[in-house]
Design a protein around this motif. Structure first.
Motif, PDB file in Angstrom:
ATOM      1  N   LEU A  59      53.370 118.856   3.356  1.00 40.26           N
ATOM      2  CA  LEU A  59      53.319 118.388   1.969  1.00 40.26           C
ATOM      3  C   LEU A  59      53.949 119.415   1.029  1.00 40.26           C
ATOM      4  O   LEU A  59      54.699 119.071   0.116  1.00 40.26           O
ATOM      5  N   LYS A  60      53.647 120.693   1.292  1.00 40.07           N
ATOM      6  CA  LYS A  60      54.235 121.746   0.468  1.00 40.07           C
ATOM      7  C   LYS A  60      55.751 121.733   0.588  1.00 40.07           C
ATOM      8  O   LYS A  60      56.471 121.920  -0.393  1.00 40.07           O
ATOM      9  N   GLY A  61      56.222 121.522   1.817  1.00 32.60           N
ATOM     10  CA  GLY A  61      57.663 121.496   2.053  1.00 32.60           C
ATOM     11  C   GLY A  61      58.322 120.373   1.272  1.00 32.60           C
ATOM     12  O   GLY A  61      59.367 120.571   0.643  1.00 32.60           O
ATOM     13  N   LEU A  62      57.687 119.192   1.293  1.00 28.90           N
ATOM     14  CA  LEU A  62      58.240 118.053   0.546  1.00 28.90           C
ATOM     15  C   LEU A  62      58.247 118.369  -0.952  1.00 28.90           C
ATOM     16  O   LEU A  62      59.194 118.046  -1.666  1.00 28.90           O
ATOM     17  N   ASP A  63      57.177 119.053  -1.390  1.00 31.95           N
ATOM     18  CA  ASP A  63      57.106 119.491  -2.781  1.00 31.95           C
ATOM     19  C   ASP A  63      58.278 120.398  -3.114  1.00 31.95           C
ATOM     20  O   ASP A  63      58.923 120.255  -4.149  1.00 31.95           O
ATOM     21  N   ALA A  64      58.530 121.344  -2.211  1.00 31.05           N
ATOM     22  CA  ALA A  64      59.608 122.309  -2.437  1.00 31.05           C
ATOM     23  C   ALA A  64      60.962 121.610  -2.483  1.00 31.05           C
ATOM     24  O   ALA A  64      61.880 122.049  -3.171  1.00 31.05           O
ATOM     25  N   LEU A  65      61.076 120.504  -1.735  1.00 31.27           N
ATOM     26  CA  LEU A  65      62.338 119.758  -1.728  1.00 31.27           C
ATOM     27  C   LEU A  65      62.415 118.792  -2.911  1.00 31.27           C
ATOM     28  O   LEU A  65      63.276 117.925  -2.955  1.00 31.27           O
ATOM     29  N   ARG A  66      61.461 118.949  -3.846  1.00 31.40           N
ATOM     30  CA  ARG A  66      61.482 118.166  -5.089  1.00 31.40           C
ATOM     31  C   ARG A  66      61.221 116.679  -4.875  1.00 31.40           C
ATOM     32  O   ARG A  66      61.694 115.854  -5.644  1.00 31.40           O
ATOM     33  N   VAL A  67      60.504 116.356  -3.806  1.00 31.31           N
ATOM     34  CA  VAL A  67      60.029 114.977  -3.675  1.00 31.31           C
ATOM     35  C   VAL A  67      59.038 114.774  -4.814  1.00 31.31           C
ATOM     36  O   VAL A  67      58.236 115.664  -5.086  1.00 31.31           O
ATOM     37  N   PRO A  68      59.097 113.631  -5.538  1.00 31.81           N
ATOM     38  CA  PRO A  68      58.210 113.470  -6.698  1.00 31.81           C
ATOM     39  C   PRO A  68      56.750 113.742  -6.340  1.00 31.81           C
ATOM     40  O   PRO A  68      56.275 113.338  -5.281  1.00 31.81           O
ATOM     41  N   ARG A  69      56.068 114.429  -7.236  1.00 32.44           N
ATOM     42  CA  ARG A  69      54.703 114.888  -6.995  1.00 32.44           C
ATOM     43  C   ARG A  69      53.749 113.719  -6.728  1.00 32.44           C
ATOM     44  O   ARG A  69      52.811 113.857  -5.964  1.00 32.44           O
ATOM     45  N   VAL A  70      53.971 112.579  -7.368  1.00 25.00           N
ATOM     46  CA  VAL A  70      53.084 111.428  -7.126  1.00 25.00           C
ATOM     47  C   VAL A  70      53.114 111.061  -5.648  1.00 25.00           C
ATOM     48  O   VAL A  70      52.086 110.750  -5.054  1.00 25.00           O
ATOM     49  N   ILE A  71      54.299 111.070  -5.058  1.00 25.92           N
ATOM     50  CA  ILE A  71      54.413 110.651  -3.660  1.00 25.92           C
ATOM     51  C   ILE A  71      53.694 111.626  -2.744  1.00 25.92           C
ATOM     52  O   ILE A  71      52.887 111.229  -1.904  1.00 25.92           O
ATOM     53  N   THR A  72      53.928 112.931  -2.940  1.00 30.11           N
ATOM     54  CA  THR A  72      53.260 113.889  -2.055  1.00 30.11           C
ATOM     55  C   THR A  72      51.750 113.865  -2.287  1.00 30.11           C
ATOM     56  O   THR A  72      50.981 114.009  -1.345  1.00 30.11           O
ATOM     57  N   ALA A  73      51.332 113.632  -3.540  1.00 31.01           N
ATOM     58  CA  ALA A  73      49.891 113.587  -3.813  1.00 31.01           C
ATOM     59  C   ALA A  73      49.257 112.395  -3.105  1.00 31.01           C
ATOM     60  O   ALA A  73      48.195 112.516  -2.484  1.00 31.01           O
ATOM     61  N   ILE A  74      49.920 111.244  -3.149  1.00 32.82           N
ATOM     62  CA  ILE A  74      49.362 110.068  -2.491  1.00 32.82           C
ATOM     63  C   ILE A  74      49.330 110.272  -0.979  1.00 32.82           C
ATOM     64  O   ILE A  74      48.344 109.952  -0.315  1.00 32.82           O
ATOM     65  N   MET A  75      50.395 110.854  -0.429  1.00 27.41           N
ATOM     66  CA  MET A  75      50.390 111.146   1.007  1.00 27.41           C
ATOM     67  C   MET A  75      49.216 112.056   1.354  1.00 27.41           C
ATOM     68  O   MET A  75      48.524 111.852   2.351  1.00 27.41           O
ATOM     69  N   GLY A  76      49.016 113.058   0.509  1.00 29.26           N
ATOM     70  CA  GLY A  76      47.910 113.987   0.744  1.00 29.26           C
ATOM     71  C   GLY A  76      46.574 113.273   0.734  1.00 29.26           C
ATOM     72  O   GLY A  76      45.734 113.504   1.608  1.00 29.26           O
ATOM     73  N   PHE A  77      46.367 112.375  -0.217  1.00 33.00           N
ATOM     74  CA  PHE A  77      45.115 111.623  -0.305  1.00 33.00           C
ATOM     75  C   PHE A  77      44.923 110.765   0.928  1.00 33.00           C
ATOM     76  O   PHE A  77      43.827 110.675   1.475  1.00 33.00           O
ATOM     77  N   MET A  78      46.015 110.116   1.379  1.00 32.58           N
ATOM     78  CA  MET A  78      45.904 109.253   2.557  1.00 32.58           C
ATOM     79  C   MET A  78      45.446 110.052   3.765  1.00 32.58           C
ATOM     80  O   MET A  78      44.543 109.648   4.483  1.00 32.58           O
ATOM     81  N   ILE A  79      46.087 111.208   3.941  1.00 31.76           N
ATOM     82  CA  ILE A  79      45.746 112.034   5.099  1.00 31.76           C
ATOM     83  C   ILE A  79      44.325 112.543   4.974  1.00 31.76           C
ATOM     84  O   ILE A  79      43.547 112.527   5.918  1.00 31.76           O
ATOM     85  N   ARG A  80      43.976 112.953   3.751  1.00 31.99           N
ATOM     86  CA  ARG A  80      42.648 113.511   3.522  1.00 31.99           C
ATOM     87  C   ARG A  80      41.548 112.480   3.814  1.00 31.99           C
ATOM     88  O   ARG A  80      40.530 112.787   4.402  1.00 31.99           O
ATOM     89  N   TYR A  81      41.753 111.235   3.385  1.00 32.39           N
ATOM     90  CA  TYR A  81      40.668 110.259   3.474  1.00 32.39           C
ATOM     91  C   TYR A  81      40.739 109.352   4.691  1.00 32.39           C
ATOM     92  O   TYR A  81      39.815 108.602   4.960  1.00 32.39           O
ATOM     93  N   LEU A  82      41.841 109.446   5.464  1.00 34.85           N
ATOM     94  CA  LEU A  82      41.951 108.650   6.677  1.00 34.85           C
ATOM     95  C   LEU A  82      40.739 108.895   7.581  1.00 34.85           C
ATOM     96  O   LEU A  82      40.089 107.974   8.053  1.00 34.85           O
ATOM     97  N   ASP A  83      40.441 110.172   7.768  1.00 36.09           N
ATOM     98  CA  ASP A  83      39.312 110.572   8.592  1.00 36.09           C
ATOM     99  C   ASP A  83      37.997 110.009   8.090  1.00 36.09           C
ATOM    100  O   ASP A  83      37.178 109.538   8.858  1.00 36.09           O
ATOM    101  N   VAL A  84      37.813 110.104   6.773  1.00 34.89           N
ATOM    102  CA  VAL A  84      36.561 109.669   6.171  1.00 34.89           C
ATOM    103  C   VAL A  84      36.389 108.165   6.391  1.00 34.89           C
ATOM    104  O   VAL A  84      35.333 107.697   6.800  1.00 34.89           O
TER     105      VAL A  84
END
Ligand SMILES: Nc1ncnc2c1ncn2[C@@H]1O[C@H](COP(=O)(O)OP(=O)(O)OP(=O)(O)O)[C@@H](O)[C@H]1O
Ligand SMILES: [Mg+2]
Lengths: 247, 254
Positions: free
Chosen positions: B136-161
């Motif tokens: 996710l940090k890498g995508l951030d560094a490559l200037r992928v819009p923050r909304v997209i990386t944030a949503i990806m992060g949420f998906m990964i975070r809550y998939l387990d839950v």
């Protein structure tokens, strides 16, 4: 007397479905105090604390934090001053790593670079979770999650830390360790709990709430010795325990 | 690692590949896959070279044959689909073992299989050496819009839950005598999916409250990004550059 950290006057609130959750609440907490908020399920404790940082807006009465009266224009400042740790740490830990999560609040306050790192490192240290910094929150134990959740809020250096049932689901050892960590903080504290011995251990003063009203406000030991009061409001000490006179 | 399906794509290791900054690896992987796709299907030697490079990298990172092979399983649907091409495509026929096969169908099959396999292998090497938060940090560094990386992060975070909730609900159903053997018994599952949706929605609201309580005002903060030194960019991008050289050669020698 100093400006109270929390001053609630005549606060009333009902939910959209008509449930009256709070009737004219008065509440004062002064800097450096540690106060417990007790009460049976449905008493209105969570509803009350959601008013302290403007998630709910007062329908009647007022809420002031360190002299600043809550209004739509200053919710952000109020949220900076009042740190709430919610009941389920899974709701609170939403970032990919522990460090990123603890950074979330301070970043929103505009901290960057070394200042940010120092703040985050110090908070992780205080909550004794520094070794978990790079871990994703998914696989932490419940007790670890709870500590990280507290760290995330503490990192914003709030004027008051509000904890909603901090000991639920903790094993006795984690519960004791958490009490030790929290007692070492010099932050003003409001602890919502069903765990009476924890309240006694942590907080010199206790408020009892029932049916949307504050029904008692006294020294914790005094309240826990008042069997009548406890029974009336469905509060119970663990089986076989009683509070010694002169404790 | 217990319940580690979210991390199942990552293999802990100390290789130089693990140590690279995520943005260089992600960029290189993308460029490499583009090169694979752009290669003319007749250039067998080019595909061979790509495979050689990827297998070399996987071995160097210590990913192991079993680790890679089990993660290749997701390709099976593509394999099955492409096996049909030689039978259904028209045009000139060749006879193999007495069966008439379409020549262009065979080429299509080879094209899809070779490119999908190499693309997958690239992702396995990338994911196997980069932890999810770093991705996710890498995508951030490559200037992928923050909304997209944030949503990806949420998906990964809550998939387990969410999976955990589903599992617990299933255990609760089984414990009360529900024993799904055939499709007719699937109704309670459908009902539980609805319940999970409602719970997830409510959790979403609570997460939002927790975010708002920590000063969220509509902008996810960017993570601190460690810029990759030019030498690392050069070193890592050399791999896809080489692949693009192969592409050029392959087209030139057609
Ligand atoms: N979103 C809502 N809509 C309608 N009524 C609500 C809502 N949330 C809470 N209530 C009602 O408001 C009252 C107070 O609830 P609250 O959650 O504040 O209690 P609590 O003291 O925190 O209880 P607990 O100890 O169980 O956490 C209850 O009667 C509850 O049913
Ligand atoms: Mg509550």
């Amino acid at each position: 007397m100093s400006v109270p950290t929390i001053a609630v006057e005549g606060l009333g609130f009902s939910y959209p479905d008509g449930t009256v959750a709070l009737h004219s609440i008065d509440l004062h907490i002064h800097p450096g105090e540690r106060v417990a908020l007790l009460g049976p399920n449905g008493a209105g404790k969570t509803t009350l604390i959601l008013h302290l940082n403007g998630i709910h807006m007062p329908q009647h009465g007022s809420v002031a934090v360190s002299g600043l009266e809550l209004s739509r224009d200053n919710v952000m400042e109020i949220r900076r001053r009042v740190g709430i740790v919610f009941q389920d740490p899974d709701d609170q830990l939403f970032m990919p790593t522990v460090r990123a999560d603890v950074e979330f609040g301070p970043r929103n306050l505009g901290l960057e670079g070394d200042e940010l790192d120092e703040r985050v490192d110090a908070t992780l240290e205080t909550m004794e979770v520094a070794d978990l910094a790079e871990r994703p929150p998914n696989h932490l134990s419940f007790g670890q999650k709870r500590r990280v959740a507290i760290a995330g809020v503490l990192a914003m250096e709030p004027a008051i830390l509000v904890l909603d049932e901090p000991t639920s689901n903790l094993d006795p050892a984690s519960r004791r360790e958490l009490a030790t960590t929290l007692r070492a903080l010099d932050t003003t504290l409001l602890v919502v709990t069903h765990d009476l011995p924890f309240a006694l251990e942590m907080c010199p003063r206790t408020l009892v709430m029932d049916e949307g009203r504050i029904v008692a406000n006294a020294e914790t030991a005094e309240i826990l010795r008042n069997d009548e009061l406890l029974k009336q409001h469905r509060l119970e000490l663990p089986y076989g325990l009683s509070i010694a006179v002169g404790d | 690692m217990a319940g580690g399906h979210v991390h199942a794509l990552y293999r802990h290791g100390e290789s130089a590949l693990h140590g690279l900054l995520p943005q260089t690896k992600i960029a290189a992987a993308f460029l490499f896959v583009f090169a694979v796709v752009a290669t003319p299907r007749e250039a067998f030697w080019a595909f061979g070279s790509y495979a050689f490079i990827l297998i070399g990298l996987a071995a160097y990172a210590g990913l192991g044959i079993k680790f890679v092979a089990t993660r290749m399983i997701v390709e099976i649907p593509f394999v099955i689909a492409s096996l049909a091409f030689p039978f259904i495509a028209g045009g000139d026929k060749v006879t193999v073992l007495g069966i008439q096969l379409s020549q262009s169908g065979l080429w299509d099959m080879w094209n899809v299989l070779a490119k999908a396999t190499l693309g997958l292998l690239t992702s396995i090497v990338l994911a196997g050496t980069t932890e999810i938060p770093n991705m996710l940090k890498g995508l951030d560094a490559l200037r992928v819009p923050r909304v997209i990386t944030a949503i990806m992060g949420f998906m990964i975070r809550y998939l387990d839950v969410v999976l955990g909730e589903f599992r617990r609900m299933r255990v609760a159903m089984r414990s009360r005598g529900h024993d799904p053997k055939w499709l007719g018994h699937a109704r309670p599952y459908a009902a539980s999916a609805g319940a999970i949706f409602v719970r997830s929605y409510e959790r979403g609201e609570r997460v939002y409250l927790a975010m708002a309580s920590r000063g969220y005002a509509g902008h996810m903060p960017r993570s601190t990004i460690e810029p990759a030194p030019a030498t690392q960019w050069l070193g890592v991008l050399a791999v896809p550059m080489f692949a693009w050289l192969i592409v050029a050669l392959a087209w030139w020698s057609l």
